[in-house]
Design a protein around this motif. Structure first.
Motif, PDB file in Angstrom:
ATOM      1  N   ALA A 121       7.301 -37.605 -11.379  1.00 21.58           N
ATOM      2  CA  ALA A 121       7.252 -36.174 -11.072  1.00 21.58           C
ATOM      3  C   ALA A 121       6.166 -35.810 -10.057  1.00 21.58           C
ATOM      4  CB  ALA A 121       7.015 -35.377 -12.354  1.00 21.58           C
ATOM      5  N   PHE A 122       4.969 -36.333 -10.262  1.00 20.80           N
ATOM      6  CA  PHE A 122       3.797 -35.775  -9.589  1.00 20.80           C
ATOM      7  C   PHE A 122       3.292 -36.671  -8.462  1.00 20.80           C
ATOM      8  CE2 PHE A 122       3.179 -34.457 -14.200  1.00 20.80           C
ATOM      9  CZ  PHE A 122       3.800 -33.226 -14.038  1.00 20.80           C
ATOM     10  N   HIS A 123       3.226 -36.099  -7.258  1.00 21.22           N
ATOM     11  CA  HIS A 123       2.580 -36.783  -6.136  1.00 21.22           C
ATOM     12  C   HIS A 123       1.079 -36.804  -6.341  1.00 21.22           C
ATOM     13  CE1 HIS A 123       0.466 -36.671  -2.250  1.00 21.22           C
ATOM     14  NE2 HIS A 123       1.371 -37.555  -1.876  1.00 21.22           N
ATOM     15  N   SER A 124       0.531 -35.656  -6.783  1.00 26.81           N
ATOM     16  CA  SER A 124      -0.907 -35.567  -7.057  1.00 26.81           C
ATOM     17  C   SER A 124      -1.188 -34.304  -7.853  1.00 26.81           C
ATOM     18  CB  SER A 124      -1.718 -35.546  -5.753  1.00 26.81           C
ATOM     19  OG  SER A 124      -1.274 -34.499  -4.923  1.00 26.81           O
ATOM     20  N   ILE A 125      -2.304 -34.321  -8.572  1.00 27.74           N
ATOM     21  CA  ILE A 125      -2.754 -33.158  -9.340  1.00 27.74           C
ATOM     22  C   ILE A 125      -4.224 -32.946  -9.026  1.00 27.74           C
ATOM     23  CG2 ILE A 125      -3.160 -32.235 -11.672  1.00 27.74           C
ATOM     24  CD1 ILE A 125      -0.716 -33.789 -12.634  1.00 27.74           C
ATOM     25  N   GLU A 126      -4.583 -31.682  -8.763  1.00 31.52           N
ATOM     26  CA  GLU A 126      -5.998 -31.349  -8.566  1.00 31.52           C
ATOM     27  C   GLU A 126      -6.398 -30.288  -9.567  1.00 31.52           C
ATOM     28  OE1 GLU A 126      -6.883 -30.263  -4.558  1.00 31.52           O
ATOM     29  OE2 GLU A 126      -6.501 -32.281  -3.786  1.00 31.52           O
ATOM     30  N   ILE A 127      -7.583 -30.428 -10.134  1.00 27.84           N
ATOM     31  CA  ILE A 127      -8.136 -29.418 -11.039  1.00 27.84           C
ATOM     32  C   ILE A 127      -9.426 -28.913 -10.425  1.00 27.84           C
ATOM     33  CG2 ILE A 127      -8.946 -28.919 -13.370  1.00 27.84           C
ATOM     34  CD1 ILE A 127      -7.242 -31.223 -14.380  1.00 27.84           C
ATOM     35  N   ASN A 128      -9.477 -27.619 -10.195  1.00 28.67           N
ATOM     36  CA  ASN A 128     -10.634 -27.011  -9.519  1.00 28.67           C
ATOM     37  C   ASN A 128     -10.987 -27.782  -8.245  1.00 28.67           C
ATOM     38  OD1 ASN A 128     -10.583 -25.223 -11.614  1.00 28.67           O
ATOM     39  ND2 ASN A 128     -12.497 -25.882 -12.562  1.00 28.67           N
ATOM     40  N   GLY A 129      -9.950 -28.219  -7.535  1.00 28.40           N
ATOM     41  CA  GLY A 129     -10.156 -28.894  -6.259  1.00 28.40           C
ATOM     42  C   GLY A 129     -10.506 -30.368  -6.355  1.00 28.40           C
ATOM     43  N   ILE A 130     -10.552 -30.905  -7.583  1.00 28.16           N
ATOM     44  CA  ILE A 130     -10.909 -32.315  -7.788  1.00 28.16           C
ATOM     45  C   ILE A 130      -9.650 -33.112  -8.108  1.00 28.16           C
ATOM     46  CG2 ILE A 130     -12.137 -33.882  -9.358  1.00 28.16           C
ATOM     47  CD1 ILE A 130     -14.227 -31.599  -9.634  1.00 28.16           C
ATOM     48  N   ARG A 131      -9.440 -34.234  -7.428  1.00 29.03           N
ATOM     49  CA  ARG A 131      -8.288 -35.093  -7.698  1.00 29.03           C
ATOM     50  C   ARG A 131      -8.332 -35.531  -9.163  1.00 29.03           C
ATOM     51  NH1 ARG A 131      -5.952 -38.399  -4.106  1.00 29.03           N
ATOM     52  NH2 ARG A 131      -5.847 -36.492  -2.905  1.00 29.03           N
ATOM     53  N   ALA A 132      -7.251 -35.240  -9.884  1.00 30.19           N
ATOM     54  CA  ALA A 132      -7.265 -35.476 -11.333  1.00 30.19           C
ATOM     55  C   ALA A 132      -6.446 -36.696 -11.707  1.00 30.19           C
ATOM     56  CB  ALA A 132      -6.722 -34.246 -12.069  1.00 30.19           C
ATOM     57  N   GLY A 133      -7.076 -37.617 -12.401  1.00 31.19           N
ATOM     58  CA  GLY A 133      -6.381 -38.703 -13.070  1.00 31.19           C
ATOM     59  C   GLY A 133      -6.307 -38.380 -14.552  1.00 31.19           C
ATOM     60  N   GLU A 134      -5.775 -39.299 -15.310  1.00 34.69           N
ATOM     61  CA  GLU A 134      -5.677 -39.059 -16.756  1.00 34.69           C
ATOM     62  C   GLU A 134      -7.069 -38.950 -17.414  1.00 34.69           C
ATOM     63  OE1 GLU A 134      -2.694 -41.964 -17.886  1.00 34.69           O
ATOM     64  OE2 GLU A 134      -1.241 -40.965 -16.602  1.00 34.69           O
ATOM     65  N   PRO A 135      -8.067 -39.755 -17.004  1.00 36.17           N
ATOM     66  CA  PRO A 135      -9.396 -39.548 -17.596  1.00 36.17           C
ATOM     67  C   PRO A 135      -9.960 -38.157 -17.311  1.00 36.17           C
ATOM     68  CG  PRO A 135      -9.263 -41.705 -16.570  1.00 36.17           C
ATOM     69  CD  PRO A 135      -8.029 -40.959 -16.150  1.00 36.17           C
ATOM     70  N   THR A 136      -9.638 -37.603 -16.122  1.00 33.60           N
ATOM     71  CA  THR A 136     -10.121 -36.254 -15.793  1.00 33.60           C
ATOM     72  C   THR A 136      -9.632 -35.261 -16.835  1.00 33.60           C
ATOM     73  OG1 THR A 136      -9.646 -36.943 -13.517  1.00 33.60           O
ATOM     74  CG2 THR A 136     -10.395 -34.660 -13.853  1.00 33.60           C
ATOM     75  N   LEU A 137      -8.349 -35.401 -17.201  1.00 32.35           N
ATOM     76  CA  LEU A 137      -7.737 -34.493 -18.174  1.00 32.35           C
ATOM     77  C   LEU A 137      -8.241 -34.757 -19.594  1.00 32.35           C
ATOM     78  CD1 LEU A 137      -4.014 -34.594 -17.012  1.00 32.35           C
ATOM     79  CD2 LEU A 137      -5.394 -32.515 -17.229  1.00 32.35           C
TER      80      LEU A 137
END
Ligand SMILES: [Zn+2]
Length: 273
Positions: A121-137
């Motif tokens: 589904a996802f090309h990329s996800i950013e949270i508050n402008g930071i590239r998010a991986g699973e550890p980020t979440l």
């Protein structure tokens, strides 16, 4: 001392190809065995480090990969999906630390089988402008409820991301990425020994570990899909703002809502295949 262990498959030693994470073939049966044994190495290390209560969350794909019969009997096992906290289900504010075992780099970053939640589904996800991986979440959620990320295992690319986002967490490198589907890996036995030893050391220091997260407070989550069709579907939800053909964003009060919304988008798009 209570320890939570979330276990994925892509970052396990000996795994380098998508098919090893997909049900219905002999390579998957081998990989889920390797995953179960790395989970066991982390459980043994956690108890050596002083844990008295360990919960393991099976966190890959259908979240039914760990061979329950083979899991160290001292740990409880969370399995199956969907579930509200996805890969970190089972944690609560009374835990003393979290370990992410068999994890991988973020979507659109380099690394073996790199993705965030759904490679389809996802090309990329950013949270508050930071590239998010699973550890980020999931490490971010743990931090939000006051639980420190103690250690993460996977490839060298993942370790680089962790060093930036959770600089006080221990990184356990069990393989070098030669490409998206190519690895130079420790043997399973050496990988388990390394995980056991490093987890033990990390859990010993849990009481003084730093609670940290790259994203705090209210979160703006930007999701770039592989197909404009997926962004069309996501845009049906009133919480979404459409930015371009492939990109939507939404605002949430914290990590739990980010996790459940991303999980719902992933499930919706899986249903469109
Ligand atoms: Zn996975």
């Amino acid at each position: 001392m209570r320890i939570m262990i979330s276990v994925d498959i892509e970052g396990v030693a000996g795994v380098s190809e998508t098919i090893q994470g997909r049900r219905g073939n002999a390579e998957y049966e081998g990989a889920r065995h390797l995953m179960t044994q790395e989970a066991n190495a982390a459980i043994v290390g956690a108890y050596e480090g002083g844990a008295t209560d360990v919960i393991v969350a099976d966190s890959h794909g259908p979240m039914r990969n760990i061979i329950a019969e083979d899991l160290d009997e001292r740990a409880r096992l969370v399995s199956g999906k969907p579930r509200p906290l996805s890969m970190i289900q089972g944690i609560d504010a009374n835990h003393d630390g979290v370990l992410l075992i068999g994890y991988h780099a973020a979507a659109s970053n380099a690394g073996i089988l790199a993705h965030t939640v759904s490679g389809m589904a996802f090309h990329s996800i950013e949270i508050n402008g930071i590239r998010a991986g699973e550890p980020t979440l999931f490490g971010g959620y743990a931090a939000e409820i006051g639980v420190p990320l103690l250690a993460v295992s996977g490839d060298d690319c993942l370790a680089g991301e962790i060093s930036e986002q959770f600089p006080n967490a221990k990184t356990i490198v069990v393989k070098q990425a030669l490409g998206a589907h190519a690895a130079n890996s420790l043997s399973p036995a050496k990988s388990r020994e390394l995980i056991r030893r490093e987890v033990s050391a990390a859990v010993k220091n849990a009481k003084s570990a730093k609670v940290e997260s790259p994203c705090t407070g209210a979160l703006n989550v930007s999701v770039r899909f592989h197909k404009s069709l997926y962004a069309d579907a996501a845009s049906l939800l009133p919480m979404m703002t459409r930015h371009d053909a492939h990109t939507v964003s939404f605002d949430v009060k914290g990590h739990a809502d980010a996790i459940s919304t991303i999980s719902a988008l992933s499930l919706m798009i899986a249903g469109m295949q």
